[in-house]
Design a protein around this motif. Sequence first.
Motif, mmCIF file in Angstrom:
data_model
loop_
_atom_site.group_PDB
_atom_site.id
_atom_site.type_symbol
_atom_site.label_atom_id
_atom_site.label_comp_id
_atom_site.label_asym_id
_atom_site.label_seq_id
_atom_site.Cartn_x
_atom_site.Cartn_y
_atom_site.Cartn_z
ATOM 1 N N UNK A 32 -1.128 18.540 75.461
ATOM 2 C CA UNK A 32 -1.868 18.383 73.779
ATOM 3 C C UNK A 32 -0.508 16.706 73.102
ATOM 4 N N UNK A 33 0.521 16.716 74.108
ATOM 5 C CA UNK A 33 0.745 15.931 73.364
ATOM 6 C C UNK A 33 1.223 14.436 72.780
ATOM 7 N N UNK A 34 0.099 14.141 73.781
ATOM 8 C CA UNK A 34 -0.174 12.363 73.448
ATOM 9 C C UNK A 34 -2.264 12.713 72.636
ATOM 10 N N UNK A 35 -1.486 11.848 71.828
ATOM 11 C CA UNK A 35 -3.238 11.177 70.722
ATOM 12 C C UNK A 35 -3.663 9.969 71.090
ATOM 13 N N UNK A 36 -4.636 9.979 71.239
ATOM 14 C CA UNK A 36 -5.647 8.736 71.873
ATOM 15 C C UNK A 36 -6.510 8.180 70.663
ATOM 16 N N UNK A 37 -6.259 7.100 69.791
ATOM 17 C CA UNK A 37 -6.701 6.009 68.693
ATOM 18 C C UNK A 37 -7.561 5.443 69.658
ATOM 19 N N UNK A 38 -8.658 4.953 68.723
ATOM 20 C CA UNK A 38 -9.380 3.738 69.261
ATOM 21 C C UNK A 38 -9.908 2.593 68.093
ATOM 22 N N UNK A 39 -9.837 1.363 68.398
ATOM 23 C CA UNK A 39 -9.394 0.286 66.587
ATOM 24 C C UNK A 39 -11.410 -0.546 67.673
ATOM 25 N N UNK A 40 -11.426 -1.847 66.941
ATOM 26 C CA UNK A 40 -11.808 -2.491 66.815
ATOM 27 C C UNK A 40 -13.387 -2.240 66.718
ATOM 28 N N UNK A 77 -0.771 7.556 72.168
ATOM 29 C CA UNK A 77 0.629 7.172 71.157
ATOM 30 C C UNK A 77 0.834 8.926 72.023
ATOM 31 N N UNK A 78 2.490 9.110 71.638
ATOM 32 C CA UNK A 78 3.165 10.854 71.864
ATOM 33 C C UNK A 78 2.700 11.173 70.312
ATOM 34 N N UNK A 79 2.101 11.774 70.295
ATOM 35 C CA UNK A 79 2.099 12.812 68.706
ATOM 36 C C UNK A 79 3.480 13.416 68.229
ATOM 37 N N UNK A 80 4.756 13.598 68.524
ATOM 38 C CA UNK A 80 6.272 13.868 68.526
ATOM 39 C C UNK A 80 6.527 12.642 67.335
#
Length: 182
Positions: A32-40, A77-80
């Motif tokens: 759970x330490x990685x956050x995925x983001x989407x744009x466009x 992205x690293x959540x921390x």
Amino acid sequence: MYYNVLIHISSYTPTFLCLSFQLHSNSDKGDGSVRYILSGEGAGSIFIINEVTGDIHATKSLDRENKSHYVLHAQAIDRNNNKPLEPESEFIIKVQDINDNAPKFTDGPFVTSVPEMSEIGTSVFQVTATDADDPTYGNSARVVYSVLHGQPYFSVDPKTGKFKTSAHSVREGELTQSAFIA
């Protein structure tokens, strides 16, 4: 993590199956330490991402006649510390066409006359129809002409739309012969 990716999806696919794939970073250990983001284009409205798993889904059916492709960007992205774990990646979702548009005649209705006892093969007129489907994908935009009513007096070339007599048309004592084409 990501490479430039081209994803083809059909515009007839139901919404819940329309688009479903997963982004994954090599840095993701599943804790759970990685956050995925989407744009466009359409990110957050048409396309949503599960920030924990990287699963991407379409929220509605896509139609190639409205929009043929979407360009999206994804990043892990690293959540921390909110720092990127890897460079942003771009991918393109190309919507493939289906046969969802009927051909349309550019003019019409068509009315013409043919001289009495015209020879077989006498040119009557030519029709033209267009189709909004994608001509580069399958046969969806292919127009084929045919006589629905009017045989054996008239025929139409299935590719060109040239309409001609195929039997002696109107004889003495007959008023008219009509034809319907599609």
